[in-house]
Enzyme design. Structure first.
Site, mmCIF file in Angstrom:
data_model
loop_
_atom_site.group_PDB
_atom_site.id
_atom_site.type_symbol
_atom_site.label_atom_id
_atom_site.label_comp_id
_atom_site.label_asym_id
_atom_site.label_seq_id
_atom_site.Cartn_x
_atom_site.Cartn_y
_atom_site.Cartn_z
ATOM 1 N N SER A 8 4.695 2.172 8.099
ATOM 2 C CA SER A 8 4.409 0.902 7.222
ATOM 3 C C SER A 8 5.674 0.549 6.339
ATOM 4 C CB SER A 8 3.164 1.397 6.394
ATOM 5 O OG SER A 8 2.019 1.566 7.145
ATOM 6 N N ASP B 149 0.186 -7.572 1.562
ATOM 7 C CA ASP B 149 0.498 -6.387 1.456
ATOM 8 C C ASP B 149 2.011 -5.726 1.717
ATOM 9 O OD1 ASP B 149 0.293 -3.543 1.564
ATOM 10 O OD2 ASP B 149 -0.226 -3.153 3.714
ATOM 11 N N HIS C 198 0.768 -1.166 0.107
ATOM 12 C CA HIS C 198 0.201 -0.144 0.278
ATOM 13 C C HIS C 198 0.807 1.202 -0.013
ATOM 14 C CE1 HIS C 198 0.576 -0.142 4.481
ATOM 15 N NE2 HIS C 198 0.528 1.291 4.429
#
Length: 347
Positions: free
Chosen positions: A179, A105, A75
């Site tokens: 992230s 992901d 993402h």
């Protein structure tokens, strides 16, 4: 006499050696790992906006190969119009996406530089235990090279929308910008890739186990994606408590709640649920088929369903057994490659 003859031999067998746990200070772990952690900057085009269509975002990544391969979250780099990476030294370089997996992901990117790179050591997430100390290193809200510490709070967590991948739960603070950064143990080994923050609770973050990441690296490098078999069924186990509470003639099996549009299951005529019922706080979609077997293998739980589907191959014709209106039926369908689904990578 035989026992006496064997005794000297038995005494010579060495006792098993147990690995000593790492006890590096977190300062030492940071010095070891942080040179391999990078900041990722992306520019994406938002086609839904009439003005200011360019949006910028930041994330983190970890260098895993000296040729510039960096592991991060999908993402972070998905649909990026431009992609750049800032190294630990402060040098900013261009990068490109090699492969992307929306299910885990995860993404593999390669930075374009001749600068010698420090790589992180990938650990073994299967050895993690609840209570072990871990640390997250990344670039939260764009702040460079930040470490937070905590423990492994839980293992094999199944999250809504990520039902195919058990996650590592940690209370090490993970914030936007973290992230794609590494979760590391006291040895300085990467044991997870930080990916998910719970907005409904404090001190709960999640990471993809590094063993899951290692399992898909070859596909990401060679074909740019992970090829997975797909039937297009979403459901849950039919247990005794559900059967008794709703007073329906259920059989042991896997309750089909959702059949994805255009999926092999839909084309074969599998029916999903149509009636929403809340049982002990859990919502169920009732009225669909009950899947009882795939290729003759009994299916009762979600874990059994996922495990069996993983053994299939795209293009394979196979039979499933369902229960509908109290009657057992066999349906034939052709397995396809799992496409990107609408729920993938939704924030």
């Amino acid at each position: 006499m035989r026992f006496a003859a064997l005794l000297p031999v038995l005494l010579l067998v060495p006792a098993p050696a147990f690995a000593e746990p790492c006890s590096e200070s977190f300062a030492a772990v940071y010095e070891m790992v942080s040179p391999a952690v990078v900041s990722i900057q992306t520019t994406k085009i938002n086609k839904a906006k009439a003005q200011r269509r360019f949006e910028t975002s930041v994330g983190s990544g970890v260098v895993i190969e000296r040729d510039g391969q960096v592991l991060t979250n999908a993402h972070v780099v998905d649909s990026a119009a431009s992609l750049s990476v800032t190294l630990d030294s402060g040098t900013k370089v261009l990068a490109r996406v090699i492969g992307l997996d929306s299910v885990l992901d995860l993404a593999l990117i390669r930075i374009e530089t001749t600068i010698p790179l420090t790589t992180a050591r990938l650990g073994d997430s299967s050895t993690l235990r609840v209570g072990e100390e871990v640390a997250a290193i990344g670039n939260p809200i764009g702040l460079e090279q930040t470490m937070t510490r905590g423990i492994v709070s839980g293992l094999n967590r199944i999250l809504p929308g990520l039902a195919e991948q058990p996650m590592i739960q940690t209370d090490a603070p993970i914030n936007p910008g973290n992230s794609g950064g590494p979760l590391v143990d006291r040895c300085g080994h990467v044991v997870g890739i930080n990916t998910f923050i719970s907005e409904e609770a404090q001190s709960i973050g999640f990471s993809v186990p590094i063993n899951s990441a290692k399992a898909v690296l070859r596909d990401l490098r060679e074909i740019g994606r992970v090829v997975r078999p797909w039937l297009g069924i979403q459901g849950r186990e039919v247990d005794a408590s559900l059967s008794s509470l709703v007073k329906l003639p259920f059989a042991s099996g896997y309750l089909v709640e959702i059949v994805d549009d255009g999926s092999p299951a839909e084309r074969a005529g599998v029916r999903g649920g149509s009636t929403s019922v809340v049982v002990q706080g859990e919502e169920y979609l009732l009225g669909g088929d009950i899947l009882t077997a795939i290729q003759g293998t009994p299916i009762r739980t979600h874990q059994e369903y996922v495990a069996k589907v993983r053994t299939l191959k795209p293009g394979q014709r196979m039979k499933i057994t369902i229960l509908r209106d109290g009657q057992s039926r066999e349906l034939t369908l052709t397995v396809t490659e799992r496409p990107r689904l609408p729920a993938d990578l939704v924030d």
